[in-house]
Design a protein around this motif. Structure first.
Motif, short mmCIF file in Angstrom:
data_model
loop_
_atom_site.label_atom_id
_atom_site.label_comp_id
_atom_site.label_asym_id
_atom_site.label_seq_id
_atom_site.Cartn_x
_atom_site.Cartn_y
_atom_site.Cartn_z
N UNK A 140 -60.06 20.30 23.25
CA UNK A 140 -59.11 19.20 23.42
C UNK A 140 -58.78 19.08 24.89
N UNK A 141 -59.61 18.35 25.64
CA UNK A 141 -59.38 18.27 27.09
C UNK A 141 -58.05 17.61 27.42
N UNK A 142 -57.32 18.23 28.33
CA UNK A 142 -56.06 17.66 28.79
C UNK A 142 -56.37 16.51 29.75
N UNK A 143 -55.38 15.71 30.11
CA UNK A 143 -55.63 14.60 31.05
C UNK A 143 -56.26 15.06 32.36
N UNK A 144 -55.79 16.19 32.90
CA UNK A 144 -56.35 16.64 34.17
C UNK A 144 -57.78 17.15 33.99
N UNK A 145 -58.07 17.79 32.84
CA UNK A 145 -59.44 18.20 32.54
C UNK A 145 -60.34 16.97 32.37
N UNK A 146 -59.84 15.99 31.61
CA UNK A 146 -60.63 14.79 31.35
C UNK A 146 -60.92 14.04 32.64
N UNK A 147 -59.96 14.01 33.55
CA UNK A 147 -60.16 13.32 34.82
C UNK A 147 -61.25 14.00 35.63
N UNK A 148 -61.27 15.31 35.62
CA UNK A 148 -62.30 16.04 36.36
C UNK A 148 -63.67 15.81 35.73
N UNK A 149 -63.70 15.78 34.39
CA UNK A 149 -64.97 15.56 33.70
C UNK A 149 -65.49 14.16 33.97
N UNK A 150 -64.59 13.17 33.98
CA UNK A 150 -64.99 11.80 34.25
C UNK A 150 -65.51 11.66 35.68
N UNK A 151 -64.92 12.41 36.59
CA UNK A 151 -65.30 12.34 37.99
C UNK A 151 -66.71 12.86 38.22
N UNK A 152 -67.08 13.92 37.47
CA UNK A 152 -68.39 14.54 37.67
C UNK A 152 -69.44 14.03 36.70
N UNK A 153 -68.99 13.59 35.51
CA UNK A 153 -69.94 13.03 34.56
C UNK A 153 -70.49 14.01 33.56
N UNK A 154 -70.55 15.30 33.91
CA UNK A 154 -71.10 16.30 33.02
C UNK A 154 -70.21 17.53 33.02
N UNK A 155 -70.16 18.19 31.84
CA UNK A 155 -69.31 19.38 31.74
C UNK A 155 -69.76 20.45 32.72
N UNK A 156 -71.06 20.69 32.81
CA UNK A 156 -71.57 21.76 33.65
C UNK A 156 -71.38 21.52 35.13
N UNK A 157 -71.02 20.26 35.50
CA UNK A 157 -70.87 19.93 36.91
C UNK A 157 -69.39 19.72 37.29
N UNK A 158 -68.50 20.19 36.43
CA UNK A 158 -67.08 20.00 36.69
C UNK A 158 -66.68 20.63 38.02
N UNK A 159 -65.99 19.87 38.85
CA UNK A 159 -65.59 20.36 40.16
C UNK A 159 -64.66 21.56 40.04
N UNK A 160 -64.86 22.50 40.94
CA UNK A 160 -63.93 23.62 41.05
C UNK A 160 -63.16 23.44 42.36
N UNK A 161 -61.97 23.99 42.41
CA UNK A 161 -61.15 23.95 43.62
C UNK A 161 -61.01 25.36 44.15
N UNK A 162 -61.01 25.46 45.47
CA UNK A 162 -60.94 26.76 46.13
C UNK A 162 -59.62 26.87 46.89
N UNK A 163 -58.92 27.99 46.69
CA UNK A 163 -57.63 28.23 47.33
C UNK A 163 -57.65 29.57 48.06
N UNK A 164 -56.77 29.70 49.03
CA UNK A 164 -56.54 31.00 49.66
C UNK A 164 -55.11 31.41 49.34
N UNK A 165 -54.92 32.69 49.08
CA UNK A 165 -53.61 33.24 48.74
C UNK A 165 -53.28 34.35 49.71
N UNK A 166 -52.18 34.21 50.41
CA UNK A 166 -51.72 35.22 51.37
C UNK A 166 -50.47 35.89 50.84
N UNK A 167 -50.51 37.22 50.76
CA UNK A 167 -49.35 38.00 50.34
C UNK A 167 -48.74 38.64 51.58
N UNK A 168 -47.57 38.17 51.96
CA UNK A 168 -46.92 38.70 53.16
C UNK A 168 -46.23 40.04 52.86
N UNK A 169 -45.40 40.08 51.82
CA UNK A 169 -44.65 41.28 51.48
C UNK A 169 -44.16 41.17 50.05
#
Length: 364
Positions: A140-169
C-alpha cells in the motif's frame, strides 16, 4: 591478516536495516568513509544527542567532516530542552535539516535517525541512504512512496536520498540490562502512550513501531513480576532456592509490578499491534498478535474482536465466528459483533457458493 577488533570494525563500517516513518517502511544503509573514532561510549536509551542532518549530493566530498556554521547546543549537563517536531507523511526524516537540533534516544522523533545514532561516537559523521521498501511499495504505497515511484517509473529504479549525520555530543544513557525494573516500566508506558498518539494522528507505521518497542522491553520484565502476596512469580515458579533468588525477590518487592498487571499490559500491547496490522493489510500478523492478546487476557473483548476481523479476512470463518461469539459473551448485545457475525455468515455463504460452482465445472 586483520586482527579480531579490525575485522569487527570492518563489519560495522556498513550496515543495512528497515526503519519506519509516518509514510511507511524505508530501507536504510549506513556507512563511514573516514576512520572511526576510538572508545566504547555511544548513545543509549535516554541519551540526549546534539546532532545535525544534511541532505548530500552524490558529487559532494563525503570524506571531510562537516564544519559548524552556527552555535552548537551543549548537552553535557542534560539540562537542554528537547524540541519536538511534528511527524508528517510528507517527510522521510522527521527532523529539520542543516541545523543543530537536540533529540532524546527512545522518544521516536525520527526512527531512522535514532537507528543511525546507535553505535556512533561523539564527533563522528556517518552517511546514510534511504529508499522506499519494495515490499511496502507493493502492499500500500503512501503518497510520498507513490510520488517517488511515479518520478522514476519503475519500482527497481526508485530514487534514494543520501544524508550525512553528525553527532556532536550526547549525555549518558542506559542499556536495558542496566535499568531498574521501575525504569523499564516507565519506558514501556511511554512507548505505549506514544503509540496511541501516533495511531490517533494516522501514523500507523509509527504506532506499530512504538508498540513493538514496548513489547520488547516488557519481555525483559518477566523475571521481575510478583504475585498478590509479593512473592516473585516467574513462569509459574514461586520458590526461592538460592541467594540469587532472594536478591531478585527483594528487588521485585520494590518494583510494584504485579504479575496480573504485567499480563494485562502485554495483552493490550499485542491487541494494539493487531489493530495496526489490520489497518496496514497484514491479517496473518494481526491474527497472531490478537491470539497472543486473548491468551494473556481472555476478558479483552477488543482483542477477540480484532481476532475475528483477522480471521474473516483470512477466510477462516469458523474461527471468526468463535471470536465474535466470544465478544458477545463479554459484551452482550454488542452491535459491532452482531454485524460482524452477519458478515461472516454472508462471506461464508458466498465462499461456499463459489466453491460449489468451481466443483461443478470440474465434473461437467
Amino acid at each position: 591478516m586483520a586482527t579480531e577488533p579490525e575485522r569487527e570494525e570492518q563489519v560495522r563500517s556498513e550496515a543495512s536495516w528497515t526503519s519506519v516513518s509516518p509514510s511507511g517502511l524505508w530501507e536504510v544503509h549506513r556507512r563511514w568513509e573516514v576512520e572511526r573514532k576510538q572508545g566504547d561510549d555511544t548513545p543509549l536509551l535516554g541519551s540526549i544527542c546534539n546532532i545535525r542532518v544534511r541532505l548530500k549530493s552524490h558529487t559532494e566530498d563525503n570524506t571531510q567532516p562537516l564544519s559548524s556554521d552556527e552555535p552548537v547546543l551543549g548537552v553535557s549537563d542534560g539540562a537542554v530542552q528537547v524540541t519536538e517536531h511534528p511527524r508528517s507523511q510528507d517527510s522521510v526524516l522527521q527532523v529539520p535539516l542543516d541545523r543543530w537540533i537536540v533529540l532524546r534516544m527512545g522518544e521516536g522523533q525520527c526512527d531512522i535517525v535514532e537507528s543511525c545514532l546507535e553505535g556512533m561516537r561523539a564527533g563522528e559523521v556517518c552517511e546514510f541512504t534511504v529508499r522506499p521498501h519494495e515490499q511496502d511499495l507493493k502492499m500500500a504505497p503512501s503518497p510520498i512512496h507513490a510520488a517517488r515511484l511515479e518520478k522514476t517509473g519503475k519500482e527497481g529504479e526508485t530514487n534514494s536520498e543520501c544524508f550525512s549525520l553528525q553527532l556532536h555530543s550526547f549525555t549518558p544513557g542506559k542499556e536495558s540490562w542496566q535499568m531498574l525494573p521501575t525504569e523499564k516500566w516507565t519506558w514501556v508506558l511511554s512507548y505505549k502512550q506514544r503509540g496511541s498518539q501516533r495511531f490517533s494522528s494516522g501514523d500507523i507505521w509509527g504506532a506499530m513501531h512504538s508498540y513493538c518497542c514496548a513489547v520488547k522491553l516488557l519481555i525483559t520484565l518477566k523475571a521481575h513480576t510478583k504475585g498478590k502476596d509479593g512473592i516473585p512469580d516467574v513462569d509459574g515458579t514461586r520458590a526461592c532456592h538460592n541467594e540469587s533468588d532472594l536478591n531478585r525477590q527483594t528487588e521485585t518487592k520494590s518494583t510494584g509490578i504485579q504479575t496480573e498487571e504485567y499480563r494485562t499490559m502485554k495483552a493490550e500491547l499485542h491487541s494494539n499491534l493487531s489493530l495496526c496490522q489490520l489497518r496496514l493489510g497484514q491479517p496473518a500478523k494481526a491474527k497472531d498478535s490478537s491470539s497472543k492478546a486473548t491468551a494473556l487476557d481472555p476478558a479483552n473483548f477488543k482483542a477477540w474482536y480484532r481476532l475475528g476481523q483477522a480471521c474473516l479476512q483470512l477466510e477462516d470463518f469458523a474461527e471468526a465466528r468463535q471470536a465474535f461469539g466470544k465478544v458477545l459473551e463479554l459484551q452482550p448485545g454488542s452491535a459491532s459483533a452482531q454485524n460482524a457475525l452477519k458478515q461472516v455468515n454472508a462471506k461464508a455463504k458466498e465462499f461456499d457458493s463459489k466453491l460449489g460452482q468451481r466443483l461443478s465445472k470440474m465434473f461437467t
